[in-house]
Design a protein around this motif. Structure first.
Motif, PDB file in Angstrom:
ATOM      1  N   PRO A 141      -8.921   6.249  -1.969  1.00  0.00           N
ATOM      2  CA  PRO A 141      -8.942   6.059  -3.433  1.00  0.00           C
ATOM      3  C   PRO A 141     -10.311   6.334  -4.048  1.00  0.00           C
ATOM      4  O   PRO A 141     -10.393   6.855  -5.168  1.00  0.00           O
ATOM      5  N   ILE A 142     -11.383   5.982  -3.314  1.00  0.00           N
ATOM      6  CA  ILE A 142     -12.736   6.245  -3.813  1.00  0.00           C
ATOM      7  C   ILE A 142     -12.958   7.746  -3.926  1.00  0.00           C
ATOM      8  O   ILE A 142     -13.489   8.246  -4.926  1.00  0.00           O
ATOM      9  N   LEU A 145       0.807  -1.216   0.000  1.00  0.00           N
ATOM     10  CA  LEU A 145       0.000   0.000   0.000  1.00  0.00           C
ATOM     11  C   LEU A 145       0.842   1.269   0.000  1.00  0.00           C
ATOM     12  O   LEU A 145       0.432   2.288  -0.554  1.00  0.00           O
ATOM     13  N   HIS A 146       2.000   1.230   0.651  1.00  0.00           N
ATOM     14  CA  HIS A 146       2.814   2.426   0.832  1.00  0.00           C
ATOM     15  C   HIS A 146       4.286   2.127   0.523  1.00  0.00           C
ATOM     16  O   HIS A 146       4.713   0.977   0.571  1.00  0.00           O
ATOM     17  N   TRP A 164      -7.520   3.020  10.280  1.00  0.00           N
ATOM     18  CA  TRP A 164      -6.570   3.013   9.167  1.00  0.00           C
ATOM     19  C   TRP A 164      -7.134   2.249   7.980  1.00  0.00           C
ATOM     20  O   TRP A 164      -6.935   2.631   6.827  1.00  0.00           O
ATOM     21  N   PHE A 165      -7.837   1.154   8.258  1.00  0.00           N
ATOM     22  CA  PHE A 165      -8.449   0.398   7.168  1.00  0.00           C
ATOM     23  C   PHE A 165      -9.421   1.269   6.388  1.00  0.00           C
ATOM     24  O   PHE A 165      -9.421   1.286   5.149  1.00  0.00           O
ATOM     25  N   MET A 166     -10.275   1.987   7.099  1.00  0.00           N
ATOM     26  CA  MET A 166     -11.259   2.844   6.437  1.00  0.00           C
ATOM     27  C   MET A 166     -10.581   3.970   5.679  1.00  0.00           C
ATOM     28  O   MET A 166     -11.034   4.380   4.601  1.00  0.00           O
ATOM     29  N   ASN A 186     -13.655  12.615  -7.120  1.00  0.00           N
ATOM     30  CA  ASN A 186     -13.320  14.018  -7.352  1.00  0.00           C
ATOM     31  C   ASN A 186     -12.740  14.219  -8.749  1.00  0.00           C
ATOM     32  O   ASN A 186     -12.997  15.241  -9.398  1.00  0.00           O
ATOM     33  N   TYR A 187     -11.961  13.245  -9.211  1.00  0.00           N
ATOM     34  CA  TYR A 187     -11.392  13.336 -10.556  1.00  0.00           C
ATOM     35  C   TYR A 187     -12.492  13.272 -11.610  1.00  0.00           C
ATOM     36  O   TYR A 187     -12.509  14.057 -12.576  1.00  0.00           O
ATOM     37  N   GLU A 188     -13.437  12.334 -11.431  1.00  0.00           N
ATOM     38  CA  GLU A 188     -14.526  12.194 -12.396  1.00  0.00           C
ATOM     39  C   GLU A 188     -15.442  13.415 -12.410  1.00  0.00           C
ATOM     40  O   GLU A 188     -15.967  13.801 -13.453  1.00  0.00           O
TER      41      GLU A 188
END
Length: 256
Positions: free
Chosen positions: A79-80, A31-32, A71-73, A85-87
């Motif tokens: 990413p969602i 992930l990182h 942290w999981f949330m 926001n990009y769309e």
């Protein structure tokens, strides 16, 4: 769902604590990027003792984060939010507020919450059957069951409680699918209480009355508080965590 999501999580703290430093770093680096030193450690480079100590401290921090629901949330939601926001060609906060969590203290609470989540799309008229509900675990489980196996990405059903049980959900997959299907039929046909849900062995074993099951299966979030379970489970949790104020008893209406 179109504007929110539900997840039912199991934090296997004992397993996470058994991971070696290498295992923790391998998981975190999926992930990182980590640090320069953790990257060198993963590549198998020889590091001086003082750097190994820094790597081990970093691994312990990562271990705690890998067991942390917050942290999981964060990892799930970010990413969602970025994609949305990009769309939409916009910036700012995507989610309305911080996530809400509830502790499921026993089998009855777990089963009620799972069914509630799996039936969400059907209740919202987004699907006609549970197995056709996109982005649900029940659909994934049904599709895998057709191929005579269980999905590796979900906690498996391992059957009724017994000695020396493997890690998994203490129910039979068939029982759960029948329970979700029948509950979904009752909701869709608007005939609450017309079928005696307590006839199912799983509800008998969990001591959940049919009228309480149907109520909780459609209104889990409204009918429960931060702690969900039978009275003795709530009492044990409060005693173990030194909580003086116990949840209101109306939060436990799903239990017969």
């Amino acid at each position: 769902m179109s504007n929110h999501l539900h997840v039912v999580l199991h934090v296997d703290a004992e397993k996470a604590k058994s991971w070696s430093t290498l295992e923790v770093l391998q998981r975190w680096h999926q992930l990182h990027k980590g640090t320069l030193f953790t990257q060198r450690y993963l590549r198998g480079e020889t590091l001086p003792n003082y750097l190994v100590e820094l790597v081990e401290k970093a691994a312990e921090t990562y271990r705690e984060r890998l067991m942390d629901i917050s942290w999981f949330m964060k990892e799930l939601n970010e990413p969602i939010a970025r994609r949305a926001n990009y769309e939409d060609n916009c910036t700012g906060h995507f989610w309305e507020g911080r996530f809400k969590s509830q502790a499921l203290l026993d089998e009855a609470a777990l089963m009620a919450c799972m069914a509630y989540v799996d039936l969400n799309p059907l209740r919202a008229s987004m699907s006609k059957t549970p197995e056709d509900s996109d982005f649900t675990s029940v659909k994934k489980r049904v599709n895998s069951a057709k191929r005579k196996h269980q999905p590796k990405t979900l906690y498996p059903f391992i059957g009724n409680p017994r000695k020396d049980m493997p890690s998994g959900l203490p129910f039979k997959l068939r029982d759960y699918l029948e329970l979700v299907d029948m509950t979904g039929r009752i909701i869709r046909e608007d005939k609450r209480g017309s079928i005696n849900a307590s006839l199912l062995p799983i509800l008998k074993r969990l001591n959940i009355a049919s009228e309480n099951w149907l109520c909780i299966a459609t209104e889990f979030e409204k009918r429960t508080g931060n702690l969900v379970g039978q009275e003795h489970s709530i009492d044990h949790y409060c005693e173990r965590h030194q909580r003086q104020r116990k949840p209101k008893r109306q939060n436990l209406q799903l239990i017969a």
